[in-house]
Structure formats: C-alpha cells, structure tokens
Scaffold this motif. Structure first.
Motif, short mmCIF file in Angstrom:
data_model
loop_
_atom_site.label_atom_id
_atom_site.label_comp_id
_atom_site.label_asym_id
_atom_site.label_seq_id
_atom_site.Cartn_x
_atom_site.Cartn_y
_atom_site.Cartn_z
N VAL A 155 0.86 -1.18 0.00
CA VAL A 155 0.00 0.00 0.00
C VAL A 155 0.90 1.23 0.00
O VAL A 155 1.83 1.34 0.80
N VAL A 156 0.60 2.18 -0.90
CA VAL A 156 1.43 3.37 -1.03
C VAL A 156 0.55 4.62 -1.00
O VAL A 156 -0.65 4.58 -1.30
N GLY A 157 1.16 5.76 -0.66
CA GLY A 157 0.45 7.03 -0.70
C GLY A 157 -0.61 7.16 0.36
O GLY A 157 -0.51 6.58 1.44
N ASP A 158 -1.64 7.93 0.05
CA ASP A 158 -2.69 8.23 1.03
C ASP A 158 -3.44 7.00 1.49
O ASP A 158 -4.07 7.03 2.55
N ALA A 159 -3.43 5.94 0.74
CA ALA A 159 -4.06 4.71 1.20
C ALA A 159 -3.33 4.15 2.41
O ALA A 159 -3.94 3.52 3.29
N ALA A 160 -2.04 4.39 2.49
CA ALA A 160 -1.23 3.89 3.61
C ALA A 160 -1.12 4.87 4.75
O ALA A 160 -1.00 4.48 5.91
N HIS A 161 -1.20 6.17 4.43
CA HIS A 161 -1.02 7.20 5.46
C HIS A 161 -1.60 8.50 4.93
O HIS A 161 -1.32 8.92 3.82
N SER A 162 -2.42 9.14 5.72
CA SER A 162 -2.94 10.45 5.34
C SER A 162 -2.94 11.36 6.55
O SER A 162 -2.95 10.89 7.70
N THR A 163 -2.93 12.66 6.29
CA THR A 163 -2.86 13.62 7.38
C THR A 163 -3.32 14.97 6.88
O THR A 163 -3.66 15.15 5.70
#
Length: 405
Positions: A289-297
């Motif tokens: 998982v990459v990008g906002d699927a993995a981490h968002s803020t």
C-alpha cells in the motif's frame, strides 16, 4: 522475479510506481475507477524530496516547465500584520526551492510517460478487494490473480480500510477542519510569484495563495486559493452566500481582491476533507500500500504527494534488491517507517496551531513560535522540516537509476 503487478489507482503514486516498474522490466497493469484517468485535487508544493524522485525518472524538466519555483512560505496574523511564519528554502544545506504545480500538470507528465512505456490502463474498475493477489471490483468481477497488488487508490481505499492502523491516534479519524480551494488566474504584482503566502485570524480563519504554475494546455499562470473551513460548516457557508464570504476575506486580506473577483460561482470552490491514519504495516500477502491509502494527514506540512512519490520509489527499489517478494515487502515497510512516523507526528502536533477554535494555541504561535523561529539554526530546521528532509527518506536503500540510460 515479480513481474505481473496490478496497480490500483491512477493518481501520482499509482502512475509513478507503474512507470518505475515498467522501466525495470516488469509488467504493471493500472486499474482506475473512473471512466478515464484524471487528476483530482488542488495545486500543491512539490518539495525537494518529491522532485528528487522525478529527477530519477527524468521528468523534472518537464514538470518544471509547467510549475512555478517557490522559495518561501510566508504567513502573517491578520489583525496586526505580525509575521508568524517565514520559511526559506535557501536556508537548506543544499538549497533547492519547491515547485508550485497543479495536479493536472503532474498527472499529465506522469500519464504521458506511462503511456509511452506501453503500460495498460483499465478504466471503470472500482476495486473492492485484493485477496492473496486476486483482484475483484465492486461489481463482483474477478479481475485475475497477480504476483503483487499495489494499492495506490487514496485515503478512501477499500483495500486499505481492512488493514489495522497504528500511531498516536490509533484508528482512522476524520479531522474537524478541511478547506475550500479553487484555481484562479495569477493575481498579479501584489503577490510574490516565488512564495506561498498565508494570512491567519487566530486559528479559525486561514487564507492561502499558492503560485501553481500553468495547466498543460494553457500558458497562463495560475494561483491556488485556500480557505480553512470545517466540513460541518459547509452548508452554512453556502447559505450565507458568496458575497458575505468575500466581504470577510477582503476584510482579513484586502490584497486578495483580484483572486475574489475571479470567483463568481460557489461551485468553483471545492471542499477538501482531511483525515489522519497510518497503517500498522503498509503490506500484506502479495500486497503493498502506497500514498494516502497507507497514510494520510492534514496538509499543513505539504507532504502528501511527496510522501506518495517516496513510497513508490522505496517499494520499487526494495523489489529490485530483495531475493524474494516477502523480503522486498518487509524492506519497503521498514524503509518508510521512521520518515512517515516523524511527519505524521509533526502534522498531528502542528495542525492545531493553524486550524483550531481555541485561542491559546494561536496565541502561542503568534507570540512565541515566531520568536523561536528567529533563533540561530532555526531557519535551517524549519526549511528541512517543510522540504521533507528532516530525516533521510532513503533510509538504507541504495539508489538505482529509473531514468532511461
């Protein structure tokens, strides 16, 4: 060799990772939920970290021709004009300005490169699950089994939401504050074309004007305009009317008059909603998982797209180096862990100073943080923070060349 790879999502992360994979002799297939791939979102800053990824892809000159160099982030308190934010990229040990760009510009640059590599894009597939490499969409269609599925479908990913989250906040959480944004013609000489400028009233009003370069099909320079707003207050904002809102903006920041003149319909302003989450592990069985699927803020530190590009590079480098897929996935997760944790924590700490109903934190920001920022070496620390360089994002990975030789 892991060759047959499904990439879910044709945003910057999905296009970048597919391009890197194709140039390394793998066979990525992109699955996109829209009828045709398209950019979504406001203009943003490509930080030195994101530009470094594009350097490796040989695309920096193309995107630079569409963007606008931004060497300074500058913010004032509305009532007294006190400077409360002043970050200059030339304070870095190796100075490099950010690049203000429209998402359409980055999308077109990556999309054209992906098409040139012959990568297949399958549209109208809203992916629902990826079970041990087997992909299926929301209509229940079996799309086949792949050596690896890369989820780059964004913060609302159906795949990622089944994975556990970790970090300071635990489970996924929608943030109380979002923003209205729009793209307008560049407002002219009253604004610095090399600076992101902001004005604040306490922490419940924040206005921003970002130089965002030009569209791929238009030579005219643009600005991206931001206004902080709680999503829960959007209906009231609509009912109050555009004129009442413009009057408030003018009172806080008179120089925005030419920007406001270009906004003639409330539909021109898009409401952005933000959330905060970090997956415990951005990997699974035949899954990354990459990008906002993995981490968002929150976007306060301007890291979103840049973190996605760093994810893409780290994953492909791990696939190149590791002897098998499981080792590669573990290496990818480990390579990104500390850098992501640092910036997620910084965002969680600093966002309330700029988006908050209270008065204590904005007072601290206006009266104390500004003074701290003027201490020796603080300018370099601030520049390293916003540029994404506060911690080495390459962490233990060698640097292969993704660009064609």
């Amino acid at each position: 060799m892991t060759r047959n790879i499904a990439v879910v999502g044709a945003g910057p992360a999905g296009l970048a990772v597919a391009l890197m994979l194709a140039r390394r002799g793998r066979r990525p297939v992109i699955f996109e939920r829209f009828d045709a791939p398209r950019p979504v979102g406001a203009g943003f800053l490509l930080q030195p970290t994101g530009l470094d990824v594009l350097d490796g892809l040989g695309l920096t000159s193309t995107i630079a021709a569409l963007g606008q160099p931004v060497g300074r982030l500058f913010g004032r308190e509305a009532r007294r004009g006190r400077v409360v934010l002043d970050v200059r990229y030339d304070a870095l040990r190796r100075p490099r300005p950010a690049l203000g760009v429209l998402r359409s510009a980055l999308f077109q640059t990556l999309y054209d490169a992906v098409i040139a590599e012959g990568v297949e894009i399958r549209s109208s597939h809203d992916i629902a699950s990826a079970d041990d490499g087997r992909l299926s969409d929301a209509r229940g269609r079996d799309l086949g089994r792949f050596d690896l599925v890369i989820d780059a479908s964004g913060a609302r990913s159906a795949i990622a939401k089944t994975l556990p989250c970790r970090g300071l906040i635990g489970a996924r959480r929608d943030l109380a504050w979002g923003a209205l944004w729009t793209t307008t013609p560049w407002p002219g000489a009253d604004f610095d074309p090399g600076a992101l400028e902001q004005v604040y009233r306490a922490a419940d009003r924040m206005i921003g004007v970002l130089p965002s370069g030009r569209r791929p099909d238009d030579a005219a320079p643009t600005a991206t305009f931001f206004w902080s707003l709680k999503p829960d207050d959007y209906a009231r904002w609509r009912s109050d009317g555009l004129d009442a809102w413009k009057s408030e903006v003018r009172t806080l920041w008179p120089r925005t008059e030419p920007v406001l003149d270009a906004i003639i319909d409330p539909e021109a302003l898009t409401l952005a909603r933000y959330g905060h989450h970090t997956l415990t592990q951005p990997i699974g069985r035949r899954l990354a998982v990459v990008g906002d699927a993995a981490h968002s803020t929150s976007p306060q530190l301007g890291q979103g797209v840049n973190m996605a590009l760093l994810d893409a590079r780290a994953l492909v480098e791990a696939l190149d180096r590791a002897p098998d897929l499981d080792t590669a996935l573990s290496a990818y997760a480990g390579a990104r862990r500390l850098h992501l944790a640092l910036y997620q924590a910084l965002s969680l700490v600093f966002t309330p100073f700029y988006q908050n109903d209270g008065r204590v934190l904005p007072w601290v920001r206006d009266h104390l943080l500004g003074r701290v920022a003027r201490l020796p070496t603080a300018d370099r620390l601030l520049a390293a923070t916003v540029s994404g360089l506060l911690l080495d994002p390459r962490l233990k990975l060698d640097r292969p060349a993704f660009a064609r030789s």
